[in-house]
Enzyme design. Structure first.
Site, short mmCIF file in Angstrom:
data_model
loop_
_atom_site.label_atom_id
_atom_site.label_comp_id
_atom_site.label_asym_id
_atom_site.label_seq_id
_atom_site.Cartn_x
_atom_site.Cartn_y
_atom_site.Cartn_z
N ARG A 1 0.81 -1.22 0.00
CA ARG A 1 0.00 0.00 0.00
C ARG A 1 0.86 1.28 0.00
O ARG A 1 1.76 1.42 -0.82
CB ARG A 1 -0.98 -0.06 1.19
CG ARG A 1 -2.02 -1.20 0.97
CD ARG A 1 -2.81 -1.57 2.22
NE ARG A 1 -3.54 -0.51 2.88
CZ ARG A 1 -4.77 -0.10 2.60
NH1 ARG A 1 -5.45 -0.71 1.63
NH2 ARG A 1 -5.35 0.87 3.27
N SER B 1 16.95 13.00 7.77
CA SER B 1 15.58 13.40 8.12
C SER B 1 14.72 12.22 8.56
O SER B 1 15.03 11.06 8.26
CB SER B 1 14.84 14.07 6.95
OG SER B 1 15.59 14.18 5.81
N ASP C 1 -2.06 11.58 9.91
CA ASP C 1 -3.41 11.38 9.38
C ASP C 1 -4.17 12.67 9.61
O ASP C 1 -3.96 13.32 10.64
CB ASP C 1 -4.12 10.23 10.14
CG ASP C 1 -5.37 9.73 9.42
OD1 ASP C 1 -6.20 10.57 9.03
OD2 ASP C 1 -5.51 8.51 9.26
N TYR D 1 -7.42 5.13 17.70
CA TYR D 1 -6.57 5.40 16.52
C TYR D 1 -6.29 6.90 16.40
O TYR D 1 -5.13 7.32 16.25
CB TYR D 1 -7.25 4.88 15.25
CG TYR D 1 -6.53 5.31 13.99
CD1 TYR D 1 -5.38 4.65 13.55
CD2 TYR D 1 -6.99 6.42 13.25
CE1 TYR D 1 -4.70 5.07 12.41
CE2 TYR D 1 -6.32 6.84 12.10
CZ TYR D 1 -5.18 6.17 11.69
OH TYR D 1 -4.51 6.59 10.56
N LYS E 1 -2.65 9.05 16.61
CA LYS E 1 -2.12 9.91 15.55
C LYS E 1 -1.95 11.34 16.05
O LYS E 1 -1.04 12.06 15.61
CB LYS E 1 -3.03 9.85 14.32
CG LYS E 1 -2.96 8.50 13.59
CD LYS E 1 -1.61 8.29 12.90
CE LYS E 1 -1.57 7.02 12.08
NZ LYS E 1 -0.37 6.88 11.26
N1 LIG Z 1 -4.82 4.47 3.57
C1 LIG Z 1 -5.16 5.75 3.71
O1 LIG Z 1 -5.95 6.30 2.93
C2 LIG Z 1 -4.58 6.54 4.86
C3 LIG Z 1 -5.24 7.69 5.29
C4 LIG Z 1 -4.69 8.42 6.34
C5 LIG Z 1 -3.49 8.02 6.93
N2 LIG Z 1 -2.88 6.90 6.49
C6 LIG Z 1 -1.61 6.52 7.13
O2 LIG Z 1 -0.67 6.20 6.12
C7 LIG Z 1 0.17 5.10 6.55
C8 LIG Z 1 0.08 3.96 5.55
O3 LIG Z 1 -1.29 3.64 5.36
P1 LIG Z 1 -1.76 2.27 4.71
O4 LIG Z 1 -3.24 2.32 4.61
O5 LIG Z 1 -0.93 1.97 3.53
O6 LIG Z 1 -1.31 1.31 5.92
P2 LIG Z 1 -1.92 -0.05 6.46
O7 LIG Z 1 -2.19 -0.92 5.31
O8 LIG Z 1 -3.04 0.25 7.40
O9 LIG Z 1 -0.69 -0.56 7.35
C9 LIG Z 1 0.63 -0.54 6.86
C10 LIG Z 1 1.43 -1.66 7.46
O10 LIG Z 1 1.73 -1.41 8.83
C11 LIG Z 1 2.23 -2.63 9.34
N3 LIG Z 1 1.93 -2.73 10.78
C12 LIG Z 1 0.78 -2.49 11.42
N4 LIG Z 1 0.91 -2.73 12.75
C13 LIG Z 1 2.20 -3.13 12.93
C14 LIG Z 1 2.96 -3.54 14.04
N5 LIG Z 1 2.44 -3.61 15.28
N6 LIG Z 1 4.26 -3.91 13.86
C15 LIG Z 1 4.81 -3.86 12.63
N7 LIG Z 1 4.13 -3.49 11.53
C16 LIG Z 1 2.85 -3.14 11.68
C17 LIG Z 1 1.56 -3.75 8.56
O11 LIG Z 1 2.58 -4.51 7.94
P3 LIG Z 1 2.33 -6.05 7.49
O12 LIG Z 1 1.33 -5.99 6.40
O13 LIG Z 1 3.67 -6.49 7.02
O14 LIG Z 1 1.84 -6.79 8.70
C18 LIG Z 1 0.74 -3.00 7.52
O15 LIG Z 1 0.72 -3.57 6.26
C19 LIG Z 1 -0.32 4.73 7.94
O16 LIG Z 1 0.47 5.39 8.91
C20 LIG Z 1 -1.74 5.26 8.00
O17 LIG Z 1 -2.17 5.58 9.30
C21 LIG Z 1 -3.39 6.14 5.48
#
Ligand SMILES: NC(=O)c1ccc[n+]([C@@H]2O[C@H](COP(=O)([O-])OP(=O)(O)OC[C@H]3O[C@@H](n4cnc5c(N)ncnc54)[C@H](OP(=O)(O)O)[C@@H]3O)[C@@H](O)[C@H]2O)c1
Length: 251
Positions: free
Chosen positions: A20, A140, A146, A159, A163
């Site tokens: 992702r 950096s 979020d 959550y 954040k």
């Molecule tokens: N998706 C969005 O639209 C959105 C919106 C706002 C903010 N964000 C932020 O952007 C970032 C990436 O988002 P995303 O949606 O791509 O992320 P995601 O799919 O929710 O999570 C990313 C990865 O974090 C790893 N993870 C979670 N808990 C963990 C733990 N305890 N130890 C180690 N690894 C852990 C997992 O890895 P594994 O798969 O290898 O287990 C997961 O695939 C995040 O910080 C999220 O809060 C995303």
């Protein structure tokens, strides 16, 4: 502005880098010339496939590292793995994060501990472990925050609070690590819909899209581009800032 300026030969750690948004950040940094440690927890196949792709393009330019995040030992071991491999570290991107609803009445000690561990303790301990090496390179840190760190999302009290804590951590570390290491954050809006138990109905997705002035979801490359910019010399005088990349949603 040239966002890719300065990536050549540098080394980055990206947590949650196998899938992702994290994977898009890895791809962008690698295209800019970085060598990359791709952290993953469960997504072994995806992380390995991405590393293979990077290494096919430039031999020796990517490694994977598995860890459950949130403990000091995991943070120190991960930083050491990057240093053992490449003898330098320029950039830490904290993207891994837990995300699931915690409706009131149903919040347990375990869910609070889990979400704070991945979303707050992990970036804190990794930053602490990486600081000496980053300082040597005037490097950096970029934390993926979020837009819900500023205004709450219904049923996601824990959550959003993690954040919000990450937001203040970003500013605190910017102060602690100045003048040698810049620390900034990127706050995504709607980029990728959550998967599995947290997934949204079509109706809910349309409702959210209607609130975005640019009238569409963002792309993972929008987040990756902002990370690359914040880590580049073009942003050398920027620290302690959290930049929304949200199509105007936070207006
Ligand atoms: N998706 C969005 O639209 C959105 C919106 C706002 C903010 N964000 C932020 O952007 C970032 C990436 O988002 P995303 O949606 O791509 O992320 P995601 O799919 O929710 O999570 C990313 C990865 O974090 C790893 N993870 C979670 N808990 C963990 C733990 N305890 N130890 C180690 N690894 C852990 C997992 O890895 P594994 O798969 O290898 O287990 C997961 O695939 C995040 O910080 C999220 O809060 C995303």
């Amino acid at each position: 502005m040239n966002c890719s300026e300065g990536g050549e030969g540098r080394v980055a750690i990206v947590t949650g880098g196998g899938v992702r948004i994290g994977a898009a950040i890895v791809a962008r940094l690698h295209a800019d010339g970085y060598r990359v440690l791709i952290h993953y927890r469960k997504s072994l196949k995806q992380a390995q496939a991405l590393a293979d792709q990077c290494n096919a393009a430039r031999a020796g330019s990517a490694i994977t590292f598995a860890a459950e995040l949130g403990r000091i030992e995991a943070a120190e071991t991960m930083v050491k793995a990057a240093l053992d491999q490449w003898q330098r570290l320029d950039l830490l991107v904290n993207s891994a994060s837990g995300f699931y609803p915690t409706p009131i009445g149903d919040i347990s000690e375990d869910t609070v501990a889990q979400l704070f561990s991945s979303n707050f303790s992990a970036p804190l301990f990794l930053s602490q472990a990486a600081w000496p090496a980053l300082r040597e390179q005037s490097g950096s840190i970029v934390n993926i925050v979020d837009i819900y760190s500023e205004s709450p999302l219904k049923d996601h009290i824990v959550y959003c609070s993690t954040k919000a804590a990450l937001r203040l951590l970003t500013k605190s570390l910017a102060l602690e690590f100045a003048p040698s290491v810049n620390v900034n954050g990127v706050s995504p809006g709607a980029i990728l819909w959550p998967e599995g138990a947290s997934s949204l109905s079509d109706e809910k997705q349309q409702e959210l899209l209607a609130k975005i002035p640019l009238a569409r979801k963002g792309e993972t490359t929008d987040i990756a581009g902002m990370v690359a910019f914040l880590a580049s010399p073009a942003a050398g005088y920027v620290t302690g800032q959290i930049i929304p990349v949200d199509g105007g949603r936070s207006l």
